[in-house]
Scaffold this active site. Structure first.
Site, PDB file in Angstrom:
ATOM      1  N   ASP A  62       0.813  -1.217   0.000  1.00  0.00           N
ATOM      2  CA  ASP A  62       0.000   0.000   0.000  1.00  0.00           C
ATOM      3  C   ASP A  62       0.849   1.271   0.000  1.00  0.00           C
ATOM      4  OD1 ASP A  62       0.933  -0.381   2.602  1.00  0.00           O
ATOM      5  OD2 ASP A  62      -1.029  -0.894   3.396  1.00  0.00           O
ATOM      6  N   ASN A 128      -7.649  -3.475  14.797  1.00  0.00           N
ATOM      7  CA  ASN A 128      -9.036  -3.791  14.424  1.00  0.00           C
ATOM      8  C   ASN A 128      -9.108  -4.971  13.450  1.00  0.00           C
ATOM      9  OD1 ASN A 128      -8.144  -2.720  12.013  1.00  0.00           O
ATOM     10  ND2 ASN A 128      -9.520  -0.972  11.991  1.00  0.00           N
ATOM     11  N   HIS A 130      -7.397  -5.267  10.611  1.00  0.00           N
ATOM     12  CA  HIS A 130      -7.149  -4.966   9.194  1.00  0.00           C
ATOM     13  C   HIS A 130      -5.846  -5.616   8.729  1.00  0.00           C
ATOM     14  CE1 HIS A 130      -4.976  -0.894  10.203  1.00  0.00           C
ATOM     15  NE2 HIS A 130      -4.077  -1.847  10.074  1.00  0.00           N
ATOM     16  N   GLU A 135      -9.749  -2.412   5.684  1.00  0.00           N
ATOM     17  CA  GLU A 135     -10.389  -2.152   6.971  1.00  0.00           C
ATOM     18  C   GLU A 135     -11.607  -3.049   7.161  1.00  0.00           C
ATOM     19  OE1 GLU A 135      -8.988  -0.310   9.071  1.00  0.00           O
ATOM     20  OE2 GLU A 135      -8.001   1.412   8.144  1.00  0.00           O
TER      21      GLU A 135
HETATM   22  P1  PGA Z   1       2.204  -1.512  12.696  1.00  0.00           P
HETATM   23  O1  PGA Z   1       1.000  -1.563  11.698  1.00  0.00           O
HETATM   24  O2  PGA Z   1       3.200  -2.500  12.196  1.00  0.00           O
HETATM   25  O3  PGA Z   1       2.743  -0.126  12.651  1.00  0.00           O
HETATM   26  O4  PGA Z   1       1.652  -1.900  14.038  1.00  0.00           O
HETATM   27  C1  PGA Z   1       0.546  -2.798  11.258  1.00  0.00           C
HETATM   28  C2  PGA Z   1      -0.750  -2.620  10.536  1.00  0.00           C
HETATM   29  O5  PGA Z   1      -1.541  -1.726  10.905  1.00  0.00           O
HETATM   30  O6  PGA Z   1      -1.011  -3.383   9.608  1.00  0.00           O
END
Ligand code: PGA
Length: 234
Positions: A62, A128, A130, A135
Site C-alpha cells: 500500500d 481492528n 485490518h 479495513e
Molecule cells: P504496525 O501496523 O506494524 O505499525 O503496528 C501494522 C498494521 O496496521 O497493519
C-alpha cells in the site's frame, strides 16, 4: 495456519528472516512487502545478512494517496530507508500515491501481480484486524483499490506524523483477493495491543468485519507473534 510464538520482536524478526531465506533458496522471485513498525526487526535482519535480492522483485501492499515518494512519511521512503538502500532489488513496486487516475492505476497493479505472482507475502495486522489498509467491512473479493482510512487507523498512524491532521485520509492498497493469491503468507504481530486481533485471526469466526480472519482459508499461512501478542490465544 501455523503459529510461531517468539520471546520478543527481535526473535520474531529472526524467525521471519529464516522463512524468507528458505523461500529464496527454494526459488522465490517475487516478495510481497509491508511497512509499519512491525516488519522492522525482520528488515534489520535482512539488511545485516548476506542475502542477495538482485534477481528478486518486490511488490508492496500500500501507499498513502497524496504523498510523493520522497516524502519521509510515504511508504516509498520507508522502504528505501529500511530495506532498498541496503539491499537493491531487481525491481521494486509500490502503489503510486500521486496517480491522477487511481482506478486505472489499481487495474495496472492487479495486472502486475498477475504477471508476477507473489511467492511470499509479508503482513502486519491492525488492532481492528485490518490487513494492509483493508479495513473492517472490506469485501474479501476486492483487488487493488483506493480506501478511506478509518479513524482508528488514522489515530494509530498519527505517531509517524507531526500531527494527526497530516495523516492522509485515503490510500491505495492491495485487496484481500491479491493477498490471498500469494503462494505463502507470513503475518507478524508484536505487542499486547495486537493480542485481541491475533486471537480473532487464529481462533475467531471468518468474517469481513475482521479482515484478517480470511487468512484461515489460505493453505500456507504462518503467524509469527511475540508472547505479548499471543497472550489471548487458547
Ligand atoms: P504496525 O501496523 O506494524 O505499525 O503496528 C501494522 C498494521 O496496521 O497493519
Amino acid at each position: 495456519m501455523k503459529v510461531i510464538v517468539t520471546k520478543d520482536k527481535y526473535a520474531g524478526g529472526k524467525a521471519t528472516f529464516d522463512i524468507f531465506a528458505e523461500a529464496l533458496k527454494q526459488g522465490a522471485k517475487v516478495l510481497g512487502l509491508a511497512t509499519g513498525s512491525t516488519p522492522l526487526t525482520f528488515y534489520q535482519e535482512v539488511v545485516t545478512s548476506s542475502l542477495d535480492f538482485s534477481d528478486v522483485i518486490s511488490i508492496n501492499l500500500d501507499e498513502y494517496v497524496g504523498l510523493a515518494p520522497d516524502n519521509p512519511q510515504s511508504y516509498h521512503y520507508f522502504m528505501q530507508k529500511h530495506l532498498f538502500d541496503a539491499k537493491p532489488f531487481k525491481a521494486c513496486y509500490l502503489p503510486d500515491g500521486l496517480t491522477q487516475d487511481p482506478a486505472t492505476f489499481c487495474q495496472q497493479y492487479d495486472q502486475l501481480m498477475l504477471d508476477h505472482p507473489i511467492d511470499v507475502q509479508l503482513l502486519g495486522i491492525g488492532q481492528n484486524g485490518h490487513i494492509a489498509f483493508n479495513e473492517p467491512g472490506t469485501p474479501f473479493n476486492l483487488g487493488t483499490h483506493e480506501v478511506q482510512l478509518t479513524e482508528s487507523t488514522i489515530k494509530a498512524n498519527a505517531r509517524f506524523f507531526n500531527e494527526i491532521s497530516e495523516v492522509p485520509k485515503t490510500a491505495i492498497c492491495m485487496g484481500i483477493k491479491n493477498i490471498m493469491a500469494a503462494k505463502k503468507i507470513v503475518l507478524l504481530a508484536f505487542g499486547t495491543e495486537k493480542a485481541h486481533a491475533v486471537k480473532q485471526l487464529v481462533e475467531g469466526t471468518i468474517t469481513e468485519a475482521i479482515p484478517a480472519t480470511v487468512l484461515q482459508r489460505h493453505h500456507d499461512v504462518t503467524v509469527i507473534c511475540d508472547e505479548a501478542a499471543a497472550a489471548e490465544l487458547k
